[in-house]
Scaffold this motif. Structure first.
Motif, PDB file in Angstrom:
ATOM      1  N   ALA A   1       0.837  -1.205   0.000  1.00  0.00           N
ATOM      2  CA  ALA A   1       0.000   0.000   0.000  1.00  0.00           C
ATOM      3  C   ALA A   1       0.871   1.254   0.000  1.00  0.00           C
ATOM      4  CB  ALA A   1      -0.924   0.002   1.213  1.00  0.00           C
TER       5      ALA A   1
ATOM      6  N   ALA B   1       2.349   1.670  -3.487  1.00  0.00           N
ATOM      7  CA  ALA B   1       1.377   2.232  -4.429  1.00  0.00           C
ATOM      8  C   ALA B   1       1.223   3.739  -4.223  1.00  0.00           C
ATOM      9  CB  ALA B   1       0.030   1.535  -4.261  1.00  0.00           C
TER      10      ALA B   1
ATOM     11  N   THR C   1       2.282   7.311  -6.790  1.00  0.00           N
ATOM     12  CA  THR C   1       1.458   8.470  -7.158  1.00  0.00           C
ATOM     13  C   THR C   1       2.037   9.779  -6.613  1.00  0.00           C
ATOM     14  OG1 THR C   1       0.034   8.275  -5.191  1.00  0.00           O
ATOM     15  CG2 THR C   1      -0.613   7.026  -7.157  1.00  0.00           C
TER      16      THR C   1
ATOM     17  N   ALA D   1       7.968   0.743 -11.921  1.00  0.00           N
ATOM     18  CA  ALA D   1       6.542   1.050 -11.744  1.00  0.00           C
ATOM     19  C   ALA D   1       6.361   2.399 -11.045  1.00  0.00           C
ATOM     20  CB  ALA D   1       5.870  -0.057 -10.936  1.00  0.00           C
TER      21      ALA D   1
ATOM     22  N   GLN E   1       2.764   4.067 -11.833  1.00  0.00           N
ATOM     23  CA  GLN E   1       1.780   2.990 -11.995  1.00  0.00           C
ATOM     24  C   GLN E   1       1.531   2.338 -10.624  1.00  0.00           C
ATOM     25  OE1 GLN E   1       4.091   0.776 -14.952  1.00  0.00           O
ATOM     26  NE2 GLN E   1       2.542   1.281 -16.495  1.00  0.00           N
ATOM     27  N   PRO E   2       0.609   2.891  -9.838  1.00  0.00           N
ATOM     28  CA  PRO E   2       0.410   2.395  -8.471  1.00  0.00           C
ATOM     29  C   PRO E   2      -0.017   0.933  -8.398  1.00  0.00           C
ATOM     30  CG  PRO E   2      -1.320   3.952  -9.089  1.00  0.00           C
ATOM     31  CD  PRO E   2      -0.260   4.041 -10.136  1.00  0.00           C
ATOM     32  N   GLU E   3      -0.867   0.474  -9.313  1.00  0.00           N
ATOM     33  CA  GLU E   3      -1.324  -0.913  -9.246  1.00  0.00           C
ATOM     34  C   GLU E   3      -0.183  -1.884  -9.550  1.00  0.00           C
ATOM     35  OE1 GLU E   3      -4.701  -1.435 -11.745  1.00  0.00           O
ATOM     36  OE2 GLU E   3      -6.004  -0.134 -10.551  1.00  0.00           O
ATOM     37  N   VAL E   4       0.646  -1.538 -10.504  1.00  0.00           N
ATOM     38  CA  VAL E   4       1.795  -2.381 -10.833  1.00  0.00           C
ATOM     39  C   VAL E   4       2.793  -2.384  -9.679  1.00  0.00           C
ATOM     40  CG1 VAL E   4       3.700  -2.741 -12.436  1.00  0.00           C
ATOM     41  CG2 VAL E   4       1.487  -1.977 -13.293  1.00  0.00           C
TER      42      VAL E   4
ATOM     43  N   HIS F   1       2.147  -1.876  -6.538  1.00  0.00           N
ATOM     44  CA  HIS F   1       1.539  -2.665  -5.451  1.00  0.00           C
ATOM     45  C   HIS F   1       1.749  -4.148  -5.700  1.00  0.00           C
ATOM     46  CE1 HIS F   1      -1.601  -4.548  -3.007  1.00  0.00           C
ATOM     47  NE2 HIS F   1      -1.694  -3.416  -2.316  1.00  0.00           N
ATOM     48  N   ALA F   2       1.538  -4.592  -6.947  1.00  0.00           N
ATOM     49  CA  ALA F   2       1.660  -6.013  -7.271  1.00  0.00           C
ATOM     50  C   ALA F   2       3.098  -6.501  -7.084  1.00  0.00           C
ATOM     51  CB  ALA F   2       1.199  -6.252  -8.709  1.00  0.00           C
ATOM     52  N   TRP F   3       4.066  -5.728  -7.583  1.00  0.00           N
ATOM     53  CA  TRP F   3       5.460  -6.152  -7.456  1.00  0.00           C
ATOM     54  C   TRP F   3       5.930  -6.141  -6.003  1.00  0.00           C
ATOM     55  CZ3 TRP F   3       8.256  -9.098 -10.195  1.00  0.00           C
ATOM     56  CH2 TRP F   3       8.134  -9.154 -11.586  1.00  0.00           C
TER      57      TRP F   3
ATOM     58  N   THR G   1       4.079  -6.752  -3.438  1.00  0.00           N
ATOM     59  CA  THR G   1       3.465  -7.936  -2.832  1.00  0.00           C
ATOM     60  C   THR G   1       4.263  -9.189  -3.167  1.00  0.00           C
ATOM     61  OG1 THR G   1       1.268  -6.925  -2.972  1.00  0.00           O
ATOM     62  CG2 THR G   1       1.354  -9.307  -2.650  1.00  0.00           C
TER      63      THR G   1
END
Length: 234
Positions: free
Chosen positions: A103, A106, A110, A195, A200-203, A205-207, A209
């Motif tokens: 979080a 992400a 931004t 990212a 790219q907040p969603e990317v 966040h995924a990496w 994780t």
């Protein structure tokens, strides 16, 4: 018990009994391996691990010495690398870190400026081509610190920093015992950094994780491996 852990346990016993004291030089590798009934390779891995947590001091061309820590501190540090297999508190910290840090990452994607993202890339570029585990973990700490600070939320940053410090030794031990850990960490750091730089907040966040879950997965497996098999132990 893993061979490296067995070697560490035997060195720990030598400190407990006074055979090795702070400042003492270890016997030459062939002699010490014979004394402890260990292979030279397992002894070498144990010495490498103990040097990373500042129990032993390897001096090129001079030999390996017990550091100047008092015996109690030495034994406490050495106990970690064997006893943490039987303590799932580090796993609990990793579970919480896996929830919070993606979080924060992400948010950083931004809120960090292009200049801050460029500085983050510079942190990764400071690593030598073939970093030691100790260099990698120090770089890892600085990398993650900058990201959580870049979230712009000092409360979240403080929480994540506290969680990260509790898993420092586990990350070192992973680097010592898991051959692919260094390459994976470097690749995942680059992906997170890219990212963030591309906002790219969603990317991101995924990496993040994936990155933290890798350490968690390794620790879960280590705990399972440490469990006595049927007919072994109590």
């Amino acid at each position: 018990m893993a061979v490296t852990d067995e070697a560490i346990q035997k060195l720990k016993q030598m400190i407990n009994t006074g055979q090795l004291r702070p400042g003492d030089r270890l016997p030459r590798e062939p002699e010490l391996a014979a004394m402890l009934n260990l292979s030279r390779n397992s002894l070498r891995e144990a010495v490498k691990a103990l040097s990373l947590i500042n129990v032993l001091d390897v001096r090129q061309g001079d030999g390996t010495y017990v550091t100047s820590l008092d015996p109690g501190l030495l034994v406490d540090a050495m106990a970690f690398v064997v006893d943490f297999h039987n303590d799932d508190s580090v796993l609990q910290f990793l579970e919480v870190r896996r929830i919070l840090e993606p979080a924060a990452t992400a948010m950083a994607a931004t809120r960090m400026t292009d200049a801050q993202a460029a500085e983050l890339t510079k942190v990764l570029d400071e690593l030598p081509p073939d970093p030691s585990v100790e260099e990698l973990v120090a770089n890892d700490q600085e990398f993650h610190r900058r990201i959580v600070d870049g979230s712009g939320n000092p409360v979240l940053s403080s929480l994540v920093e506290s969680l990260s410090s509790r898993t420092h030794r586990a990350r070192i031990w992973r680097g010592v015992t898991q051959g692919s850990a260094v390459e994976r960490t470097l690749a995942e750091h680059r992906a997170i950094c890219q990212a963030i730089a591309q906002h790219q907040p969603e990317v991101a966040h995924a990496w993040a994780t994936v990155h933290i879950a890798g350490v968690e997965q390794w620790l879960r497996q280590s705990l399972r491996d440490a469990e006595p098999r049927p007919g072994e132990g109590p």
